[in-house]
Design a protein around this motif. Structure first.
Motif, mmCIF file in Angstrom:
data_model
loop_
_atom_site.group_PDB
_atom_site.id
_atom_site.type_symbol
_atom_site.label_atom_id
_atom_site.label_comp_id
_atom_site.label_asym_id
_atom_site.label_seq_id
_atom_site.Cartn_x
_atom_site.Cartn_y
_atom_site.Cartn_z
ATOM 1 N N ASP A 72 0.831 -1.212 0.000
ATOM 2 C CA ASP A 72 0.000 0.000 0.000
ATOM 3 C C ASP A 72 0.859 1.253 0.000
ATOM 4 O OD1 ASP A 72 -2.174 -1.627 0.014
ATOM 5 O OD2 ASP A 72 -2.646 -1.377 2.150
ATOM 6 N N ALA A 73 2.049 1.135 0.631
ATOM 7 C CA ALA A 73 2.954 2.296 0.682
ATOM 8 C C ALA A 73 3.818 2.373 -0.586
ATOM 9 C CB ALA A 73 3.826 2.213 1.921
ATOM 10 N N GLY A 74 3.515 1.502 -1.555
ATOM 11 C CA GLY A 74 4.227 1.561 -2.833
ATOM 12 C C GLY A 74 5.502 0.731 -2.862
ATOM 13 N N GLY A 75 5.710 -0.115 -1.835
ATOM 14 C CA GLY A 75 6.951 -0.891 -1.758
ATOM 15 C C GLY A 75 6.787 -2.353 -2.133
ATOM 16 N N THR A 76 7.877 -3.093 -2.018
ATOM 17 C CA THR A 76 7.850 -4.543 -2.183
ATOM 18 C C THR A 76 8.343 -5.158 -0.879
ATOM 19 O OG1 THR A 76 10.092 -4.479 -3.049
ATOM 20 C CG2 THR A 76 8.316 -4.484 -4.668
ATOM 21 N N VAL A 77 8.202 -6.476 -0.749
ATOM 22 C CA VAL A 77 8.698 -7.145 0.455
ATOM 23 C C VAL A 77 9.623 -8.294 0.082
ATOM 24 C CG1 VAL A 77 6.693 -6.578 1.889
ATOM 25 C CG2 VAL A 77 6.722 -8.736 0.605
ATOM 26 N N VAL A 78 10.484 -8.637 1.048
ATOM 27 C CA VAL A 78 11.297 -9.841 0.928
ATOM 28 C C VAL A 78 10.742 -10.821 1.959
ATOM 29 C CG1 VAL A 78 13.603 -10.806 1.245
ATOM 30 C CG2 VAL A 78 13.335 -8.582 0.144
ATOM 31 N N ILE A 79 10.411 -12.025 1.510
ATOM 32 C CA ILE A 79 9.883 -13.059 2.410
ATOM 33 C C ILE A 79 10.931 -14.169 2.498
ATOM 34 C CG2 ILE A 79 8.071 -14.820 2.679
ATOM 35 C CD1 ILE A 79 6.130 -12.721 1.516
ATOM 36 N N GLU A 80 11.240 -14.569 3.745
ATOM 37 C CA GLU A 80 12.399 -15.449 3.954
ATOM 38 C C GLU A 80 12.053 -16.679 4.762
ATOM 39 O OE1 GLU A 80 15.914 -12.172 4.418
ATOM 40 O OE2 GLU A 80 15.528 -13.518 6.081
ATOM 41 N N GLU A 81 12.930 -17.659 4.660
ATOM 42 C CA GLU A 81 12.842 -18.782 5.604
ATOM 43 C C GLU A 81 13.238 -18.266 6.991
ATOM 44 O OE1 GLU A 81 15.973 -21.826 5.557
ATOM 45 O OE2 GLU A 81 17.278 -20.429 4.489
ATOM 46 N N PHE A 82 12.698 -18.865 8.024
ATOM 47 C CA PHE A 82 13.002 -18.473 9.400
ATOM 48 C C PHE A 82 14.353 -19.071 9.813
ATOM 49 C CE2 PHE A 82 12.929 -19.446 13.959
ATOM 50 C CZ PHE A 82 12.673 -18.187 14.471
ATOM 51 N N LEU A 83 15.185 -18.225 10.436
ATOM 52 C CA LEU A 83 16.484 -18.692 10.926
ATOM 53 C C LEU A 83 16.412 -18.865 12.445
ATOM 54 C CD1 LEU A 83 18.817 -16.298 8.895
ATOM 55 C CD2 LEU A 83 18.262 -18.676 8.357
ATOM 56 N N ASP A 84 16.732 -20.045 12.947
ATOM 57 C CA ASP A 84 16.739 -20.255 14.398
ATOM 58 C C ASP A 84 18.140 -19.944 14.929
ATOM 59 O OD1 ASP A 84 18.163 -22.320 13.340
ATOM 60 O OD2 ASP A 84 17.195 -23.903 14.488
ATOM 61 N N GLY A 85 18.289 -19.919 16.241
ATOM 62 C CA GLY A 85 19.622 -19.757 16.847
ATOM 63 C C GLY A 85 19.911 -18.327 17.262
ATOM 64 N N PRO A 86 20.917 -18.167 18.172
ATOM 65 C CA PRO A 86 21.245 -16.845 18.682
ATOM 66 C C PRO A 86 21.767 -15.910 17.603
ATOM 67 C CG PRO A 86 22.792 -18.504 19.512
ATOM 68 C CD PRO A 86 21.727 -19.245 18.773
ATOM 69 N N GLU A 87 21.484 -14.616 17.799
ATOM 70 C CA GLU A 87 21.920 -13.601 16.838
ATOM 71 C C GLU A 87 23.169 -12.884 17.325
ATOM 72 O OE1 GLU A 87 18.887 -10.851 15.527
ATOM 73 O OE2 GLU A 87 17.388 -12.441 15.655
ATOM 74 N N VAL A 88 24.019 -12.521 16.379
ATOM 75 C CA VAL A 88 25.278 -11.839 16.681
ATOM 76 C C VAL A 88 25.450 -10.677 15.694
ATOM 77 C CG1 VAL A 88 27.793 -12.105 16.691
ATOM 78 C CG2 VAL A 88 26.355 -13.981 17.507
ATOM 79 N N SER A 89 25.977 -9.566 16.193
ATOM 80 C CA SER A 89 26.331 -8.438 15.310
ATOM 81 C C SER A 89 27.847 -8.353 15.201
ATOM 82 C CB SER A 89 25.846 -7.104 15.885
ATOM 83 O OG SER A 89 24.465 -7.133 16.139
ATOM 84 N N VAL A 90 28.356 -8.379 13.981
ATOM 85 C CA VAL A 90 29.792 -8.185 13.782
ATOM 86 C C VAL A 90 29.990 -6.971 12.869
ATOM 87 C CG1 VAL A 90 31.977 -9.190 13.018
ATOM 88 C CG2 VAL A 90 30.189 -10.674 13.950
ATOM 89 N N PHE A 91 30.763 -6.000 13.343
ATOM 90 C CA PHE A 91 31.069 -4.813 12.542
ATOM 91 C C PHE A 91 32.405 -5.038 11.858
ATOM 92 C CE2 PHE A 91 28.898 -2.370 16.196
ATOM 93 C CZ PHE A 91 27.660 -2.794 15.752
#
Ligand code: AMP
Ligand code: GLY
Length: 459
Positions: A194-213
């Motif tokens: 409705d806002a004029g965009g598209t979406v990305v639909i993904e498989e669900f990823l399990d497990g802890p999340e980590v941020s690496v810079f």
């Protein structure tokens, strides 16, 4: 490079950036906690002679001169950097990067830490990021792009529940819905259409999340110490996604080979791919990972430091930040000194205003910050703050500030951070009480296949 007789300021002549290290003048772009943390670290770098910020916030303006310009306007930023004769511009948030601020500063002949508009597409478009990951062989979730309800339904049914639906464009970390409710998943997709965009639909990823810079100079990569962020508004990861409610680093529970794996399988191939496309990546490649039962997978790329992870990560970095970012901006990361870290653990706990992440309440006085600063190993990083007419600090955004603490271990760092949070007085404010709690209790489990090359978790 041609030598010039006018100090490099003549019209049409690129400035010669053979600055002596102890005279580096830095301009930091952005208004948030990440930028306050960057400014704080730059001021601790003996090579940095002067720091300016635009637009900054109440915390930043207590440390350095701030400039009230539109930080998303490439010409305005380039003009300010030129007027200040900055030796380095550090662009904090994604919006100015996506708007082309780095390109304008670079065109003015000033080194900039932050990707070009073209390279910032790695964050600005999730579909673009997926393409680059596919080309570069980076392990990530399987994904389909949908432009209408019919395509969205088909994609949801391809992967099954839990459903992951992402707004393709920039959404300040709030464009992602993860749900078992198919109707809710469809409704989010529809609101994006409705806002004029598209979406990305993904498989669900399990497990802890980590941020690496990962610092990148267009060709070389250097990873910072991994951190963990807490995206949901409420304890136990309940409620809607936010920009991030707290972070801690390092991660004692992370598999030993994780950082090397991120460089070898994610960051270096991505940087190589971007260079091959003619859009080299200079800045932070923020790799959001899930350590799943099927191995390490990239959840997302961002093209900037994470917020509030940066508040925790930079609190531990001993290497002078200005010199490091200047090396990256000049394509010389291979010559930068090896990173040094304090052995201590850092925790950042975000204090948010009432009703965040919906429509946050703002304009309230914040008290108690001086007392927080007096605690051992504790400091305050401002995010959504401003000064009122009397010069008093008031709330001015959703995530108001972070209390950052260093401690000998996670238990002590948490205690110190929460002692600080208890002293912050802001009506209606909210914070999570469980930042780093599972890790402190040894409750985080990484599936054995989290890292194929080194599956043994450290202590
Ligand atoms: P993003 O904006 O892509 O970082 O997504 C925000 C948050 O949504 C992430 O930090 C995850 O907690 C969650 N998320 C995104 N993608 C996935 C996925 N494929 N599987 C599970 N959770 C996800
Ligand atoms: N804390 C996550 C982010 O900055 O997007």
């Amino acid at each position: 490079m041609k030598s010039v007789g006018c100090g490099g300021h003549c019209l049409g002549v690129r400035r010669v950036h053979k600055v002596r290290l102890e005279t580096v003048k830095v301009l930091v772009i952005g208004p948030g906690g990440r930028e306050h943390a960057i400014v704080r670290s730059l001021l601790a770098d003996p090579n940095v002679s002067e720091v300016h910020a635009a637009p900054g916030n109440a915390g930043i303006s207590k440390l350095v001169p701030t400039h009230a310009i539109d930080a998303n306007d490439p010409d305005a930023v380039a003009a300010l950097a030129t007027r200040l004769t900055a030796d380095l511009v550090v662009v904090g948030p994604e919006a100015p990067l996506a708007a082309g601020v780095s390109d304008a500063v670079r065109a003015a002949g000033i080194p900039v830490f932050g990707p070009s508009k073209a390279a910032a597409q790695l964050e600005a478009s999730k579909a673009f990021a997926k393409q680059v990951m596919a080309e570069a062989g980076v392990p990530t979730a399987m994904a389909l792009v949908a432009a209408n309800a019919e395509e969205a339904e088909a994609a949801l049914d391809t992967f099954g529940a839990p459903y992951v639906v992402k707004d393709d464009g920039l959404a300040a970390g709030k464009g992602v819905v993860v749900t078992r409710d198919r109707n809710a998943a469809l409704a989010h997709a529809q609101s994006c259409f409705d806002a004029g965009g598209t979406v990305v639909i993904e498989e669900f990823l399990d497990g802890p999340e980590v941020s690496v810079f990962v610092l990148c100079d267009g060709h070389n990569t250097v990873a910072l110490s991994p951190a963990q962020d807490f995206k949901r508004i409420f304890d136990n990861d309940e409620g809607p996604n936010t920009g991030g409610m707290g972070a801690y680093t390092p991660l004692d529970w992370a598999p030993e080979g994780l950082v090397q794996e991120v460089i070898d399988r994610v960051a270096q191939p991505t940087v190589n791919e971007m260079a091959a496309r003619g859009t080299p990546f200079v800045g932070v490649l923020f790799v959001g990972l899930a350590l799943t039962s099927r191995g390490t997978r990239v959840i997302e790329f961002n093209v900037r430091f994470g917020d509030p992870e940066t508040q925790a990560v930079l609190a531990r970095l001993k290497t002078p930040l200005g010199s490091l970012l200047l090396s990256a901006a000049k394509g010389e990361l291979d010559k930068a000194e090896e990173l040094r870290w304090t052995k201590e653990t850092a925790v950042a706990v975000v204090v948010a205003s009432e009703n965040y992440p919906d429509t946050p309440r703002t304009g309230d006085r914040i008290r108690g910050l001086k007392k927080v600063e007096e605690l051992e190993g504790v400091h305050v990083i401002h995010a959504g703050t401003a000064l009122d007419d009397d010069g008093k600090v008031i709330s001015a955004g959703g995530r108001v500030l972070a209390v950052v603490a260093l401690g000998t271990d996670l238990v002590e760092a948490r205690e110190r951070a929460y002692d600080g949070v208890e002293l912050v007085q802001l009506e209606g404010s909210q914070f999570r009480t469980d930042i780093g709690r599972k890790a402190a209790r040894g409750e985080i489990r990484v599936a054995a296949s989290g890292v194929p090359t080194a599956s043994k978790a450290k202590a």
